[in-house]
Structures are given as structure tokens and as C-alpha cells.
Design a protein around this motif. Sequence first.
Motif, short mmCIF file in Angstrom:
data_model
loop_
_atom_site.label_atom_id
_atom_site.label_comp_id
_atom_site.label_asym_id
_atom_site.label_seq_id
_atom_site.Cartn_x
_atom_site.Cartn_y
_atom_site.Cartn_z
N GLU A 104 0.91 -1.20 0.04
CA GLU A 104 -0.28 -0.01 -0.07
C GLU A 104 1.02 1.36 0.06
O GLU A 104 0.59 2.07 -0.73
N GLU A 105 1.97 1.35 0.97
CA GLU A 105 3.00 2.48 0.83
C GLU A 105 3.80 2.76 -0.23
O GLU A 105 4.06 3.79 -0.48
N HIS A 106 4.50 1.34 -0.57
CA HIS A 106 5.48 1.68 -1.44
C HIS A 106 5.15 0.84 -2.70
O HIS A 106 5.86 1.51 -3.86
N GLY A 107 4.20 0.24 -2.90
CA GLY A 107 3.99 -0.40 -4.45
C GLY A 107 3.32 0.20 -5.49
O GLY A 107 3.70 0.53 -6.51
N GLU A 147 -8.87 -4.97 4.60
CA GLU A 147 -10.11 -4.08 4.97
C GLU A 147 -9.73 -2.87 4.16
O GLU A 147 -8.89 -2.12 4.17
N ALA A 148 -10.76 -2.25 3.67
CA ALA A 148 -10.99 -1.08 2.79
C ALA A 148 -10.33 0.05 3.52
O ALA A 148 -9.55 0.92 2.94
N HIS A 149 -10.68 0.30 4.65
CA HIS A 149 -10.25 1.73 5.35
C HIS A 149 -8.77 1.35 5.68
O HIS A 149 -7.92 2.62 5.92
N LYS A 150 -8.24 0.61 5.88
CA LYS A 150 -6.59 0.44 5.97
C LYS A 150 -5.94 0.22 4.67
O LYS A 150 -4.65 0.70 4.67
N PHE A 151 -6.56 -0.27 3.79
CA PHE A 151 -5.81 -0.27 2.43
C PHE A 151 -6.59 0.42 1.29
O PHE A 151 -6.86 -0.48 0.39
N PRO A 152 -7.00 1.69 1.28
CA PRO A 152 -7.51 2.08 0.22
C PRO A 152 -7.08 2.21 -1.27
O PRO A 152 -8.07 1.82 -2.09
N ARG A 153 -5.69 2.11 -1.49
CA ARG A 153 -5.17 2.10 -2.59
C ARG A 153 -5.21 0.80 -3.23
O ARG A 153 -5.55 0.42 -4.40
N LEU A 154 -4.77 -0.17 -2.33
CA LEU A 154 -5.16 -1.43 -2.73
C LEU A 154 -6.47 -2.07 -3.11
O LEU A 154 -6.76 -2.71 -4.12
N HIS A 155 -7.56 -1.59 -2.39
CA HIS A 155 -8.99 -1.89 -2.86
C HIS A 155 -9.23 -1.07 -4.04
O HIS A 155 -10.11 -1.75 -4.79
N GLU A 156 -8.97 -0.02 -4.39
CA GLU A 156 -9.48 0.68 -5.56
C GLU A 156 -8.44 -0.06 -6.68
O GLU A 156 -9.30 -0.24 -7.61
N TRP A 157 -7.46 -0.41 -6.60
CA TRP A 157 -6.39 -1.23 -7.51
C TRP A 157 -7.23 -2.48 -7.97
O TRP A 157 -7.33 -2.75 -9.06
N ILE A 158 -7.59 -3.29 -6.94
CA ILE A 158 -8.17 -4.66 -7.04
C ILE A 158 -9.49 -4.63 -7.75
O ILE A 158 -9.81 -5.40 -8.88
N GLU A 159 -10.21 -3.36 -7.56
CA GLU A 159 -11.53 -3.38 -8.28
C GLU A 159 -11.27 -3.03 -9.88
O GLU A 159 -11.95 -3.51 -10.62
#
Length: 221
Positions: free
Chosen positions: A134-137, A176-188
Amino acid sequence: MAEVVKLLGAFSSPFVFRVIWALKMKGIPYEFIEEDVTNKSPLLLKNNPVLKKIPVLLHGEKPVSESMIIVEYIDEIWPQNPLLPNDPYERALARFWVKFIDDKCSSVWQISLAQGDELEKRVKETVDLLQTVEEHGLGEKKFFGGDNVGIADIAFGAVIHWLKIIEEIVGVKVFEAHKFPRLHEWIEHFKQLPAVKENLPDWDWIVSYFKGYREERLASA
């Protein structure tokens, strides 16, 4: 005449789906040969005698094994819709993240068979893994390589989708979406790609399969 492409695999395997997505993104026709991983076929043992596992790509008579090695092979043989960047530095970054997820994702798979303190440990390891990505990728990018899907997205996509399956069967919340918002948006974004959206295992079937597998393994432990 084009050489026949065959894929030895099983629809329960996230690693097999990496290869399926790559073939679909490239528009490569192939024959899928279902393998029983508990009773490995002579064809599998002949073509992957060292590791004896799926997936295996057969390109004519040439076998290639290990999911992300297969994906790179596909990208080199069929250059349309490239999965690796042309720029050497960007290509190195993509390979770095592929290696990172394959080196670190064992905690994800181990959640499926863990209980008690071991489960808590594996969940924490997975949360730490996701936080790093989430932070670096991703940063502010749509995909790992920017606007276009690439090899790192394929590598991570299988892990994240199967993590959601594992959450369902174990009854834990990790991604969880609130912890990993970037990854959640990406996977969608990733799962809306036609090559991915049209080639995911049936949810009810895959959850039932892994529930049965977990119960069987825990009962025999």
C-alpha cells in the motif's frame, strides 16, 4: 502452422489463474487440461519432473513451469499487449514486486489452515505485507506499472483475490478497505478487466472447495 498451447492446471489454484489471465490478455488460444493435484497425471510428471506441480505451459513440445516464469515466457513469445515495460528501470521495478509478493505471500496461504495464536501471527504478517505494498508499491497509480496492466498486477491479483476467499472460509478480516484504500481501488480496477472478470473461479464453488479442504486438513492434524 502455430504451435499448440496447452495449460496443465486446476481451477482451485491462484497460480494457474495468473497464466490464464496472461493468455487471455494476449488473446492466445489454448487447451486447458485439468489436473488432480492429489493424483498427478503422467503428463504432468513428464513435463515437470523436478517440481511435479502445476501450472505447466506446453508450447508445442516445450514445457515451461512456475507461474510467473510462464507469464514472462508468454510475454516474450507473444509481444502484443506487453506485460513488461520497455524501459529497463521500470522493467526491473515490475520484477522486484513480482519477486516480493512471491517471497512474502506464504503467510497468506497459511491463514487458511491456521488457528489460535498461529492464525493471529499469520494475519499480522499478511497485514504487514499489505501495508508495505500500500505504501510503496502502488502510490497514486491505477496499476503497478501506471495506466496499463502489467506483470506485477497479475502476480498480486491472484494473491489478493484468493486472500478474500481465505477470509470467507476462516472468518477473519484482513484486507479491510479503510486500512488499504489504494489496494482496494486497484483490485477493483484489475477485476474489471475483461480477461480477469470473465476468468475467475465461481465464488460459491471455490469457497466450498476450500472450506472442505480446511476442514479435512484440520481434522487430520
